[in-house]
Design a protein around this motif. Structure first.
Motif, PDB file in Angstrom:
ATOM      1  N   UNK A  92       0.839  -1.201   0.000  1.00 39.85           N
ATOM      2  CA  UNK A  92       0.000   0.000   0.000  1.00 39.85           C
ATOM      3  C   UNK A  92       0.878   1.257   0.000  1.00 39.85           C
ATOM      4  N   UNK A  93       0.498   2.247  -0.825  1.00 42.51           N
ATOM      5  CA  UNK A  93       1.267   3.483  -0.933  1.00 42.51           C
ATOM      6  C   UNK A  93       1.063   4.427   0.250  1.00 42.51           C
ATOM      7  N   UNK A  94       0.158   4.113   1.152  1.00 45.81           N
ATOM      8  CA  UNK A  94      -0.064   4.945   2.336  1.00 45.81           C
ATOM      9  C   UNK A  94       1.112   4.777   3.282  1.00 45.81           C
ATOM     10  N   UNK A  95       1.598   5.872   3.833  1.00 37.52           N
ATOM     11  CA  UNK A  95       2.760   5.861   4.720  1.00 37.52           C
ATOM     12  C   UNK A  95       2.521   4.939   5.923  1.00 37.52           C
ATOM     13  N   UNK A  96       3.464   4.096   6.207  1.00 36.28           N
ATOM     14  CA  UNK A  96       3.459   3.158   7.339  1.00 36.28           C
ATOM     15  C   UNK A  96       2.407   2.056   7.230  1.00 36.28           C
ATOM     16  N   UNK A  97       1.894   1.779   6.055  1.00 33.63           N
ATOM     17  CA  UNK A  97       0.949   0.670   5.876  1.00 33.63           C
ATOM     18  C   UNK A  97       1.682  -0.467   5.167  1.00 33.63           C
ATOM     19  N   UNK A  98       1.578  -1.657   5.701  1.00 36.71           N
ATOM     20  CA  UNK A  98       2.270  -2.813   5.132  1.00 36.71           C
ATOM     21  C   UNK A  98       1.314  -3.826   4.522  1.00 36.71           C
ATOM     22  N   UNK A  99       0.070  -3.440   4.301  1.00 38.68           N
ATOM     23  CA  UNK A  99      -0.908  -4.322   3.671  1.00 38.68           C
ATOM     24  C   UNK A  99      -0.662  -4.351   2.164  1.00 38.68           C
ATOM     25  N   UNK A 151      -1.563   2.864  -5.317  1.00 39.87           N
ATOM     26  CA  UNK A 151      -2.060   1.520  -5.044  1.00 39.87           C
ATOM     27  C   UNK A 151      -2.249   1.410  -3.545  1.00 39.87           C
ATOM     28  N   UNK A 152      -3.526   1.321  -3.124  1.00 46.50           N
ATOM     29  CA  UNK A 152      -3.865   1.282  -1.707  1.00 46.50           C
ATOM     30  C   UNK A 152      -4.413  -0.083  -1.318  1.00 46.50           C
ATOM     31  N   UNK A 153      -4.377  -0.370  -0.012  1.00 52.94           N
ATOM     32  CA  UNK A 153      -5.099  -1.530   0.513  1.00 52.94           C
ATOM     33  C   UNK A 153      -6.582  -1.139   0.539  1.00 52.94           C
TER      34      UNK A 153
END
Length: 177
Positions: free
Chosen positions: A30-37, A54-56
């Motif tokens: 996931x391109x969101x900061x600090x997200x590892x999904x 690309x997001x979760x």
């Protein structure tokens, strides 16, 4: 041959369990900061470009939460666009719970949204608030309060129809569970 393990797929990879392949797979994060999904939901970075975030699923929902298809259009243009899209998609049946409803969480139909607009209510109100608003508006234009006033009678009928639409929708929701 003594130390080797025999493969259990007998040369047919499709017989393996899901995810049991031996090859490494590329997983986009996931391109969101600090997200590892896993980031498996593409979203446009800007209007008119092919670049994508690309997001979760969680962050894709957050990204799209305030998106309004009819933003910047007046009511006539929005209605014309909705009509055009329905005519272009005339070969596909539309589900009874689906429709362009503007604001809200998508759980209300277009008829419900129009009824709420007539009663001057927000899309996410509960049924008790709807009932109170309907009673207050109906009392102002009731035929017993304004006898002989045709405009008031039409307004009262409109409030009654709006309330009936919202009441039936509430009954359907409570019946479904």
């Amino acid at each position: 041959m003594v130390g080797e393990k025999r493969s259990m797929d007998w040369g047919f990879p499709r017989w393996r369990d899901y995810g049991a392949s031996r090859e490494a797979t590329n997983v986009r994060i996931c391109d969101r900061h600090n997200c590892n999904e896993p980031g498996n939901c593409p979203a446009p970075k800007a209007v008119g470009t092919n670049e994508r975030w690309y997001f979760c699923e969680k962050h894709a929902a957050e990204y799209n939460k305030g998106w309004d298809y009819f933003e910047g259009l007046d009511k006539a243009e929005a209605a014309a666009r909705a009509k055009q899209e329905q005519s272009e998609n005339a070969g596909y049946a539309e589900a009874s719970h689906y429709g362009w409803s503007g604001s809200g969480d998508g759980s209300r139909s277009a008829d419900e949204m129009r009824a709420l607009e007539l009663l001057e209510l927000e899309p996410d109100v509960d049924f008790e608030t709807i009932k109170k608003a309907w009673r207050a508006k109906a009392k102002l234009v009731h035929p017993d309060v304004k006898p002989g006033d045709e405009d008031a009678a039409k307004q009262f009928q409109a409030y009654q129809v709006a309330y009936d639409v919202l009441k039936q929708a509430e009954e359907r929701r409570s019946w479904r569970g």
